[in-house]
Design a protein around this motif. Structure first.
Motif, PDB file in Angstrom:
ATOM      1  N   ASN A 198       0.828  -1.207   0.000  1.00  0.00           N
ATOM      2  CA  ASN A 198       0.000   0.000   0.000  1.00  0.00           C
ATOM      3  C   ASN A 198       0.862   1.257   0.000  1.00  0.00           C
ATOM      4  N   HIS A 204      -3.769   4.273  -5.658  1.00  0.00           N
ATOM      5  CA  HIS A 204      -4.965   4.432  -4.823  1.00  0.00           C
ATOM      6  C   HIS A 204      -5.163   5.865  -4.338  1.00  0.00           C
ATOM      7  N   HIS A 209      -7.032   9.275  -0.847  1.00  0.00           N
ATOM      8  CA  HIS A 209      -6.423  10.431  -0.168  1.00  0.00           C
ATOM      9  C   HIS A 209      -6.690  11.739  -0.927  1.00  0.00           C
ATOM     10  N   ASP A 331      -5.545   4.663   4.740  1.00  0.00           N
ATOM     11  CA  ASP A 331      -4.866   3.477   4.198  1.00  0.00           C
ATOM     12  C   ASP A 331      -5.233   2.210   4.967  1.00  0.00           C
TER      13      ASP A 331
END
Ligand code: FES
Ligand code: FE
Length: 375
Positions: A198, A204, A209, A331
């Motif tokens: 991650n 992502h 975010h 996360d």
């Protein structure tokens, strides 16, 4: 000279995620503990946690308990937390201070901070007993950038060789001089590799975010280390921002000698197997992973700042810490969700995107260490 590569340029087409059992199997986890954590250098904390001789902390890996203690000469030593008499754990508190001797709580054998057995009541009655034969079993230890790393192997790879790509690489940040401004521990229901993965991709970021990508656009991520055990690289901080924090404004001093382009960059590295290191203009953030079980990892996140800032009575890092605690939690939610998904009988390896080019490399480092990959 450090070269940056676009994330997509270092992608190996056709890469797929690991099979589910790498995240769920007790036996794979036991292999990882043995062949990765008990056979390689891994991070156990910061030297600044032990300011004075006699200060100690306890760290666990697998079924092992280790004592890290600063000796009278100012050096940090590492020992198994096991009495040489009948094996009792010498220190039961997670941290503390001993004045010159580590004393066993059972029959009071005493050990110097350098490990030698210095007192053993009534053992003079035992023929042939020689205290020199019963020093604590020591563990190899190294200090790098103010971080403490240990290696439990009986024949540890020389630290300078193992960490060659990283020696002096981050000197601009003067990390050994930085001081901890805050620390948050997280207990997460996810595999340690999911956390490393991650951290090592920003595919992502736009969905997970939104506040971060406004200040540091996902498309700016690049790699300067992309082969082997250490991977990562920089991302840009957009010109209108001076800090990746809630306010977006830098209120604390720049760390070390960071200057030029690095004032508008944040660097993120996965330092195999358990340190996630982020170098920013005004702070350094370090996540240390402590794997507990296939689906359980403790994460210790520390924020390091310029020492003169931390020494101020009104020092307040909350603008940065609260922001990154928020990013962390964004996360963690996904990492815990992924753990549930990869545990499903329906899960099969999926294709990595070119935005995730470091992840197959992390997988290869794991598989190589486990002896599951021969190249
Ligand atoms: Fe430590 Fe006996 S077990 S002194
Ligand atoms: Fe993230």
């Amino acid at each position: 000279m450090v070269l940056f590569y676009k994330t997509t340029d270092t992608f190996q087409q056709g890469s797929k995620t690991l099979a589910g059992h790498y995240y769920t199997s007790e036996s794979i986890f036991a292999e990882e503990v043995e062949r990765i954590f008990c056979d390689r250098w891994f991070c156990v904390g910061r030297a600044e946690e032990l300011p004075e001789p006699g200060d100690y902390v306890i760290r666990h890996v697998g079924r092992e308990s280790l004592i890290l203690v600063r000796d009278r000469h100012g050096e940090v030593k590492a020992f198994y937390n096991v009495c040489r008499h009948r094996g009792v754990r010498l220190c039961s508190e997670s941290r503390g201070h001993v004045s010159g001797t580590i004393r066993c709580p059972y029959h009071a054998w005493g050990y110097a901070l350098t490990g030698e057995l210095v007192s053993a009541p009534f053992m003079n009655e035992v023929e042939g007993f020689d205290a020199d034969d019963y020093a604590l079993h020591s563990v190899a230890i190294a200090t790098w950038e103010g971080f403490l790393l240990v290696n439990l192997s009986e024949h540890p790879e020389p630290f300078e060789e193992a960490f060659a790509p990283l020696i002096d690489r981050f000197s601009q940040w003067k990390i050994p001089t930085l001081r901890r401004g805050d620390r948050i521990e997280y207990s997460l229901q996810t595999n340690w590799k999911i956390l490393a993965h991650n951290y090592s991709e920003c595919y992502h970021c736009p969905t997970v975010h939104p506040a971060l990508v406004k200040m540091s656009p996902a498309g700016t991520s690049a790699n300067d280390l992309y082969k082997g055990a250490f991977v990562g690289g920089p991302m840009a901080i957009a010109p209108t921002y001076t800090s990746l924090s809630t306010s977006g404004k830098r209120t604390l001093p720049v760390v070390g000698e960071v200057s030029g382009d690095n004032l508008q960059r944040a660097y993120y590295y996965f330092i195999f197997p358990n340190l996630l290191l982020s170098l920013q203009p005004d702070f350094v953030m370090a996540h240390r992973l402590e794997p507990q079980a296939p689906n359980q990892t403790n994460v210790i996140c520390e924020w390091l700042f310029a020492p003169e800032a931390v020494a101020q009575p009104d020092f307040d890092p909350s603008d940065i810490v609260q922001f990154w605690d928020g990013v962390n939690r964004e996360d963690w939610q996904l990492c815990e969700s992924m753990q549930l998904g990869v545990s499903s009988r329906s899960y099969v390896p999926g294709p990595y995107s070119a935005q995730e080019s470091l992840l197959p490399e992390i997988d290869r480092a794991v598989l190589r260490a486990l002896g599951h990959l021969t190249e």
